[in-house]
Design an enzyme around this catalytic site. Sequence first.
Site, PDB file in Angstrom:
ATOM      1  CB  SER A 119      -7.140   3.395  -6.894  1.00 32.89           C
ATOM      2  OG  SER A 119      -6.889   4.557  -6.464  1.00 32.89           O
TER       3      SER A 119
ATOM      4  CG  HIS B 152      -4.232  -1.032   4.512  1.00 39.76           C
ATOM      5  ND1 HIS B 152      -3.769  -0.255   3.467  1.00 39.76           N
ATOM      6  CD2 HIS B 152      -4.712  -2.242   4.117  1.00 39.76           C
ATOM      7  CE1 HIS B 152      -4.245  -0.881   2.478  1.00 39.76           C
ATOM      8  NE2 HIS B 152      -4.798  -2.084   2.642  1.00 39.76           N
TER       9      HIS B 152
ATOM     10  CD  GLN C 132      -8.457  12.543  -4.218  1.00 38.58           C
ATOM     11  OE1 GLN C 132      -7.715  13.319  -5.035  1.00 38.58           O
ATOM     12  NE2 GLN C 132      -9.214  11.221  -4.630  1.00 38.58           N
TER      13      GLN C 132
ATOM     14  CG  HIS D 250      -6.935   7.920   0.788  1.00 38.95           C
ATOM     15  ND1 HIS D 250      -7.560   6.787   0.504  1.00 38.95           N
ATOM     16  CD2 HIS D 250      -7.260   8.711  -0.537  1.00 38.95           C
ATOM     17  CE1 HIS D 250      -7.660   6.537  -0.852  1.00 38.95           C
ATOM     18  NE2 HIS D 250      -7.448   7.699  -1.433  1.00 38.95           N
TER      19      HIS D 250
ATOM     20  CB  CYS E  29      -1.079  -0.032   1.170  1.00 34.05           C
ATOM     21  SG  CYS E  29      -1.441   1.677   1.447  1.00 34.05           S
TER      22      CYS E  29
ATOM     23  CB  CYS F 228       1.117   1.320   4.668  1.00 35.30           C
ATOM     24  SG  CYS F 228      -0.300   0.307   4.942  1.00 35.30           S
TER      25      CYS F 228
ATOM     26  CG  HIS G 150      -4.271   3.536   4.306  1.00 35.59           C
ATOM     27  ND1 HIS G 150      -2.916   2.849   4.710  1.00 35.59           N
ATOM     28  CD2 HIS G 150      -4.346   4.405   4.942  1.00 35.59           C
ATOM     29  CE1 HIS G 150      -2.711   3.385   5.859  1.00 35.59           C
ATOM     30  NE2 HIS G 150      -3.289   4.587   5.903  1.00 35.59           N
TER      31      HIS G 150
ATOM     32  CG  ASN H  98     -14.034   9.735  -4.281  1.00 36.15           C
ATOM     33  OD1 ASN H  98     -14.971  10.508  -4.400  1.00 36.15           O
ATOM     34  ND2 ASN H  98     -12.930  10.212  -5.306  1.00 36.15           N
TER      35      ASN H  98
HETATM   36  O1  LIG Z   1      -7.738  10.678  -7.322  1.00 38.21           O
HETATM   37  P1  LIG Z   1      -8.149   9.065  -7.530  1.00 38.21           P
HETATM   38  O2  LIG Z   1      -8.993   8.555  -5.998  1.00 38.21           O
HETATM   39  O3  LIG Z   1      -7.096   8.117  -7.824  1.00 38.21           O
HETATM   40  O4  LIG Z   1      -9.311   9.166  -8.353  1.00 38.21           O
HETATM   41  C1  LIG Z   1     -10.674   8.952  -8.153  1.00 38.21           C
HETATM   42  O5  LIG Z   1     -11.286  10.247  -7.621  1.00 38.21           O
HETATM   43  C2  LIG Z   1     -11.060  11.442  -8.474  1.00 38.21           C
HETATM   44  C3  LIG Z   1     -11.674  12.682  -7.998  1.00 38.21           C
HETATM   45  O6  LIG Z   1     -13.004  12.577  -7.405  1.00 38.21           O
HETATM   46  C4  LIG Z   1     -11.843  11.051  -9.962  1.00 38.21           C
HETATM   47  O7  LIG Z   1     -11.600  11.970 -10.808  1.00 38.21           O
HETATM   48  C5  LIG Z   1     -11.532   9.898 -10.463  1.00 38.21           C
HETATM   49  O8  LIG Z   1     -12.283   9.416 -11.639  1.00 38.21           O
HETATM   50  C6  LIG Z   1     -11.635   8.593  -9.359  1.00 38.21           C
HETATM   51  O9  LIG Z   1     -11.117   7.521  -9.657  1.00 38.21           O
END
Ligand SMILES: O=P(O)(O)O[C@H]1O[C@H](CO)[C@@H](O)[C@H](O)[C@H]1O
Lengths: 345, 345
Positions: free
Chosen positions: B160, B112, B167, B165, B49, B52, B163, B152
């Site tokens: 993806s 994690h 943004q 997190h 990961c 981590c 873990h 997300n």
């Molecule tokens: O930034 P990540 O987690 O790799 O990507 C994810 O979040 C982003 C922001 O919402 C999106 O644009 C991507 O399509 C999604 O897969």
Amino acid sequence: MIDFEQPHLRTNILTGEKVLVSPHRYKRPWQGQIEDDTEHDLPHYDASCYLCPGNKRASDIVNPIYRGQYVFKNDFSALLPDKVEKSFDIANILRADAERGLCKVIIFSPKHNLTLPELCREELLGVVNTWQQEFKSLQRNKWVKYIQIFENKGAIMGCSNPHPHGQIWAQQSIPTEIVKESSQFKEHFERTGKSILIDYLKIEMEENKRVIIDNAHFLVVVPFWASWPYETLIISKRQVQYITQFTEEEKITLADTLKELTTRYDNIFKTSFPYSAGMHQAPINDGKHPEWHWHMHFYPPLLRSATVKKFMVGYEMLANPQRDITPEHAAQILLDQPIQHYKTL
Amino acid sequence: MIDFEQPHLRTNILTGEKVLVSPHRYKRPWQGQIEDDTEHDLPHYDASCYLCPGNKRASDIVNPIYRGQYVFKNDFSALLPDKVEKSFDIANILRADAERGLCKVIIFSPKHNLTLPELCREELLGVVNTWQQEFKSLQRNKWVKYIQIFENKGAIMGCSNPHPHGQIWAQQSIPTEIVKESSQFKEHFERTGKSILIDYLKIEMEENKRVIIDNAHFLVVVPFWASWPYETLIISKRQVQYITQFTEEEKITLADTLKELTTRYDNIFKTSFPYSAGMHQAPINDGKHPEWHWHMHFYPPLLRSATVKKFMVGYEMLANPQRDITPEHAAQILLDQPIQHYKTL
Ligand SMILES: O=P(O)(O)O[C@H]1O[C@H](CO)[C@@H](O)[C@H](O)[C@H]1O
Ligand SMILES: O=P(O)(O)O[C@H]1O[C@H](CO)[C@@H](O)[C@H](O)[C@H]1O
């Protein structure tokens, strides 16, 4: 000059909204969700399919042994035709209005395992004719103000049955996306006396960077402001408001255009390319709409392969659609495809 | 009176847009795509990961052995901080503008296999404090006009890495959703001198049909106009524009509110409930915004079970969002959940 390989925002002339383009991001490795590959060998006829000829539906109605297209009222309609004129309003803050409508299902072909690109010209023309007839007949309900013709294709797009079919939802009020487009069409028409899509298609033909198909009656482009990776837009070269205005020749060309576009889609990843597609047409039973221009959107979710899609989540839901690959790059990939379907090669 | 069990449209006061509610449709059988159940036994630490502690990221940078939260610049930022002021315009139809911004990743915990509802109050307060600090520091860039804090969660939401997190994307221009909300806030403020969310939360508390959490500083509701099946909205009872304005006590209550809400979510289907969540805050470095009111949206996709989600496709993309279960029904299901996490029961 602006560098389209650097992050930038593009404006969607049909909604007035923006999309963030981040081409450099296409290079990142993908470690997220992988979809099932939808490529299965399906039979011509499936005894458990409620859309196949002669089979029983949820409503206990038995489908006729139809040839060509078959249309019926959706057994799980989201809209109901009962007359209602109730509304609810608390302080102009909690606002609701009863809605009235009709939902229909259009089966494109009796063959369980075919999709639009696999139909022949005559069968596709049958689909276009059915759309035209259904539009005409729904329009006779004077309370119907808008008709949405669309297709969800592929399990990834919430389609619960691979048997080729689309839907029509007709309703009493004008949905959000049409309100947005109407106001954009109107603004341009009042300023210039022309359809904004007539001006747009001239520019696309001159620039020739995003054009996928250019025939006698239609132009297909990856729109300059596309949000979905391989989003396309079919625009009629003659400004009409409704599918009912198309001539025989235009309908044949539309059938050919649909065949070519969906074939190119399938060829990109050698898979039955999922999408939601649908026509936008002017409101009906509501006066003339000289500002409006018929067009058809294709919103396909795949990004990197037959199993890796673009997620419109997080930033996209809260702020702004975002795309990785440029519309010009996507157009080039679509153009590079053969116009013969990979399954027949 | 309007019958909320019949098809109707509700108006979203934050965007001015509508959602079609079709409660009778919840009964239809689901034969479509089934998602993977995301419930896996994950280890505390995963050597592969990139989030981590002590592990190497795509950029070859090694994460420190952090405790609590850890923040770094996104190795695949959709926005770049380089100064650009270029634009592109053909006939006011093809329009693009270079965009400038910063993307950061906030790790919520070194462990994690934890998610927000599994963190303790102190750890959640650490997350809230980190959001506050990051907002403050990003705001110091005078060219940053808007900051989007979001998470997300779950593979189904394009995340993806499990873990825990979130943004932060900070940018030079105001994204579409914020433009819409700003204009709705402004219209109400100019007419009444008040925040529309202050008026809204009073009505929700009086009606008491969609309230999930009502504590000293926050109200959590399934908003009257919710599009996603279990969509919720956290509203601060005191009108502030930015997370930086929250007092110590408010921050502790926000931590508790997040814990309770996400616990209720997980308990519905006894699964780690996927969602995209994020705060909407006023634009910054752009004067005062007395009309604006901090709030946080949760957009979770699950509808019927841990593996059957709502598809926002076709009609939804082309016309209008549509939901099956009423907001009142969803609120009741959320309220019926214990506030202790099912994993610890
Ligand atoms: O930034 P990540 O987690 O790799 O990507 C994810 O979040 C982003 C922001 O919402 C999106 O644009 C991507 O399509 C999604 O897969
Ligand atoms: O009507 P269907 O195919 O059962 O359902 C599908 O299309 C509808 C209209 O786009 C959506 O509301 C549903 O979420 C989707 O699963």
